[in-house]
Design a protein around this motif. Structure first.
Motif, PDB file in Angstrom:
ATOM      1  N   VAL A  76       0.826  -1.211   0.000  1.00  0.00           N
ATOM      2  CA  VAL A  76       0.000   0.000   0.000  1.00  0.00           C
ATOM      3  C   VAL A  76       0.860   1.261   0.000  1.00  0.00           C
ATOM      4  O   VAL A  76       0.504   2.274  -0.614  1.00  0.00           O
ATOM      5  N   THR A  77       2.011   1.194   0.690  1.00  0.00           N
ATOM      6  CA  THR A  77       2.938   2.324   0.684  1.00  0.00           C
ATOM      7  C   THR A  77       3.964   2.192  -0.433  1.00  0.00           C
ATOM      8  O   THR A  77       4.240   3.160  -1.145  1.00  0.00           O
ATOM      9  N   ASP A  78       4.504   1.007  -0.609  1.00  0.00           N
ATOM     10  CA  ASP A  78       5.612   0.806  -1.555  1.00  0.00           C
ATOM     11  C   ASP A  78       5.196  -0.143  -2.665  1.00  0.00           C
ATOM     12  O   ASP A  78       5.517  -1.313  -2.628  1.00  0.00           O
ATOM     13  N   MET A  79       4.583   0.301  -3.786  1.00  0.00           N
ATOM     14  CA  MET A  79       4.057   1.642  -4.003  1.00  0.00           C
ATOM     15  C   MET A  79       2.732   1.589  -4.757  1.00  0.00           C
ATOM     16  O   MET A  79       2.478   2.361  -5.669  1.00  0.00           O
ATOM     17  N   LYS A  80       1.887   0.617  -4.360  1.00  0.00           N
ATOM     18  CA  LYS A  80       0.628   0.438  -5.076  1.00  0.00           C
ATOM     19  C   LYS A  80      -0.390   1.520  -4.760  1.00  0.00           C
ATOM     20  O   LYS A  80      -1.340   1.722  -5.524  1.00  0.00           O
ATOM     21  N   GLY A  81      -0.220   2.232  -3.630  1.00  0.00           N
ATOM     22  CA  GLY A  81      -1.107   3.354  -3.345  1.00  0.00           C
ATOM     23  C   GLY A  81      -0.994   4.425  -4.406  1.00  0.00           C
ATOM     24  O   GLY A  81      -2.007   4.933  -4.921  1.00  0.00           O
ATOM     25  N   PHE A  82       0.241   4.781  -4.762  1.00  0.00           N
ATOM     26  CA  PHE A  82       0.446   5.764  -5.827  1.00  0.00           C
ATOM     27  C   PHE A  82      -0.089   5.239  -7.151  1.00  0.00           C
ATOM     28  O   PHE A  82      -0.756   5.965  -7.903  1.00  0.00           O
ATOM     29  N   LEU A  83       0.187   3.977  -7.467  1.00  0.00           N
ATOM     30  CA  LEU A  83      -0.274   3.412  -8.736  1.00  0.00           C
ATOM     31  C   LEU A  83      -1.793   3.435  -8.815  1.00  0.00           C
ATOM     32  O   LEU A  83      -2.360   3.766  -9.871  1.00  0.00           O
ATOM     33  N   ALA A  84      -2.483   3.099  -7.727  1.00  0.00           N
ATOM     34  CA  ALA A  84      -3.948   3.128  -7.728  1.00  0.00           C
ATOM     35  C   ALA A  84      -4.462   4.537  -7.983  1.00  0.00           C
ATOM     36  O   ALA A  84      -5.411   4.742  -8.766  1.00  0.00           O
ATOM     37  N   SER A  85      -3.837   5.529  -7.352  1.00  0.00           N
ATOM     38  CA  SER A  85      -4.244   6.913  -7.555  1.00  0.00           C
ATOM     39  C   SER A  85      -4.011   7.343  -9.001  1.00  0.00           C
ATOM     40  O   SER A  85      -4.844   8.030  -9.608  1.00  0.00           O
ATOM     41  N   ALA A  86      -2.878   6.919  -9.581  1.00  0.00           N
ATOM     42  CA  ALA A  86      -2.580   7.262 -10.975  1.00  0.00           C
ATOM     43  C   ALA A  86      -3.576   6.613 -11.930  1.00  0.00           C
ATOM     44  O   ALA A  86      -4.013   7.230 -12.909  1.00  0.00           O
ATOM     45  N   LEU A  87      -3.959   5.369 -11.656  1.00  0.00           N
ATOM     46  CA  LEU A  87      -4.910   4.676 -12.533  1.00  0.00           C
ATOM     47  C   LEU A  87      -6.296   5.282 -12.429  1.00  0.00           C
ATOM     48  O   LEU A  87      -7.018   5.393 -13.438  1.00  0.00           O
ATOM     49  N   ALA A  88      -6.690   5.672 -11.219  1.00  0.00           N
ATOM     50  CA  ALA A  88      -7.986   6.333 -11.068  1.00  0.00           C
ATOM     51  C   ALA A  88      -7.998   7.660 -11.832  1.00  0.00           C
ATOM     52  O   ALA A  88      -8.997   8.021 -12.466  1.00  0.00           O
ATOM     53  N   MET A  89      -6.879   8.394 -11.776  1.00  0.00           N
ATOM     54  CA  MET A  89      -6.792   9.630 -12.547  1.00  0.00           C
ATOM     55  C   MET A  89      -6.786   9.356 -14.040  1.00  0.00           C
ATOM     56  O   MET A  89      -7.367  10.105 -14.832  1.00  0.00           O
ATOM     57  N   ALA A  90      -6.165   8.253 -14.464  1.00  0.00           N
ATOM     58  CA  ALA A  90      -6.144   7.892 -15.883  1.00  0.00           C
ATOM     59  C   ALA A  90      -7.566   7.703 -16.409  1.00  0.00           C
ATOM     60  O   ALA A  90      -7.886   8.100 -17.541  1.00  0.00           O
TER      61      ALA A  90
END
Length: 378
Positions: free
Chosen positions: A99-113
């Protein structure tokens, strides 16, 4: 933020430990991005059991690239209060491996995509998604010959490693080495008549400790918690039986170097150490050094326009440098302005049991993504 959490739940459910395949996760991400209208290029690993992706939406020139890796560290030997590969919530934190390293960022990026599919983009949004980052940025190095021409010339790359949503402008480079030490096999009753490879190794270690003292007294960068270059020996092995003088021993080591201390400079000193050890034991090849891996450091100037832009996007007034390595140096080496920003605290949660991320930081990451999307649609 509900969509980000929904995507994160799916990502955590894929047990993408570096030793295993990430292809199921890549299938999911590729389908999501293609459904959002992105052109997607899959970049397979040499073994074929893993893959990375590059995806682009919008015009060709300029734009922003978001970079993330898909692999996570093992859970072996750790005690988790719940299934590490099932996203759970406790009060104001989400928990799960990565969740921290680093799928949290990836999830946020995909939602923005997905939101970008409905935005009037005037510049492109791209995503670079890799594998095998956790074993020394191996995947991004393998991907770069294909990835570099696809990247084009974005005005910024954001690598989403956890920085508590601060703008990180630097980290040290790293070189990993194997040191093979040679001795002579013989009966332990006659040990003084033979060269003990473990003695060669221990002499080499003593010299490396002295090198660390010299490095600590040399170049510094006070933006780091440890402000100088470091050398570290992480593993030593050798010997076959108690009554046999060891004829071979092996050290696994690394050094992490500041931007102002080139890797070649420290490697030269280590080679000189190997020569001195060889002379001491009457064998010029008593200690042989082989490089096994390396990745670039990052040293983006705080005066670079990408830093002020990233600070606006992240709503962060302070910059920092991080102790851990990232893939950012590979993008910077292509001449692309690069920073590191992501939700989570590596010191608190990285590589630990019950890894977590604050919901407030995930929300801050989503807010950054919205600002980026607005910027790309201006």
């Amino acid at each position: 933020m509900s969509r980000t959490v929904e995507i994160l739940e799916r990502l955590i459910a894929f047990p993408t430990v570096s030793k295993d395949s990430n292809l199921d996760l890549i299938h999911f991400v590729q389908d999501l991005l293609q459904s959002a209208g992105f052109a997607v290029v899959r970049i397979p690993s040499p073994c074929g059991q893993k893959a990375g992706l590059f995806a682009r939406l919008g015009p060709e020139l300029g734009g922003v690239c978001l970079s993330a890796h898909t692999d996570v560290v093992p859970i072996d030997g750790q005690e988790w209060p719940s299934d590490p590969f099932t996203l759970t919530q406790h009060r104001d934190r989400l928990h799960g491996r990565g969740v921290t390293d680093m799928k949290g960022f990836l999830a946020s990026a995909l939602a923005m995509a997905e939101r970008a599919a409905r935005a009037p983009l005037t510049e492109p949004l791209s995503l670079a998604i890799s594998y095998d980052e956790e074993i020394g940025c191996v995947g991004i190095r393998q991907m770069m010959p294909t990835l570099a021409p696809l990247l084009g010339s974005p005005r910024a790359v954001i690598v989403g490693e956890p920085t508590s949503m601060q703008v990180a402008t630097g980290h040290k480079g790293k070189v990993a080495l194997k040191v093979t030490c040679h001795g002579e096999a013989g009966h332990s009753a006659l040990a003084p008549d033979f060269t003990n490879a473990l003695h060669v190794a221990s002499t080499f270690i003593d010299e490396v400790r002295a090198l660390q003292v010299r490095l600590a007294g040399g170049a510094t960068d006070l933006a780091y918690s440890i402000p100088y270059s470091t050398v570290h020996i992480g593993r030593m092995s050798g010997g076959r039986a108690l009554n046999i003088v060891p004829d071979s021993a092996e050290l696994e080591m690394e050094f992490r170097h500041l931007a102002q201390t080139p890797a070649s400079e420290i490697l030269s000193e280590l080679n000189e150490i190997a020569q001195r050890v060889g002379t001491a034991f009457g064998n010029p090849n008593a200690a042989e050094i082989t490089q096994t891996n390396a990745y670039y450091g990052l040293d983006t100037s705080v005066d670079d326009p990408v830093v002020s832009w990233a600070s606006q996007m992240a709503n962060s007034k302070e910059t920092t440098k991080v102790a851990f390595g990232t893939e950012a140096g590979f993008f910077a080496a292509e001449g692309i302005p690069t920073v590191v920003i992501g939700p989570g605290d590596m010191a608190r949660d990285g590589h630990k049991a019950d890894e977590g991320v604050d919901l407030s930081e995930l929300a801050a990451c989503d807010a950054m993504m919205d600002r980026i999307l607005t910027d790309l649609s201006a």
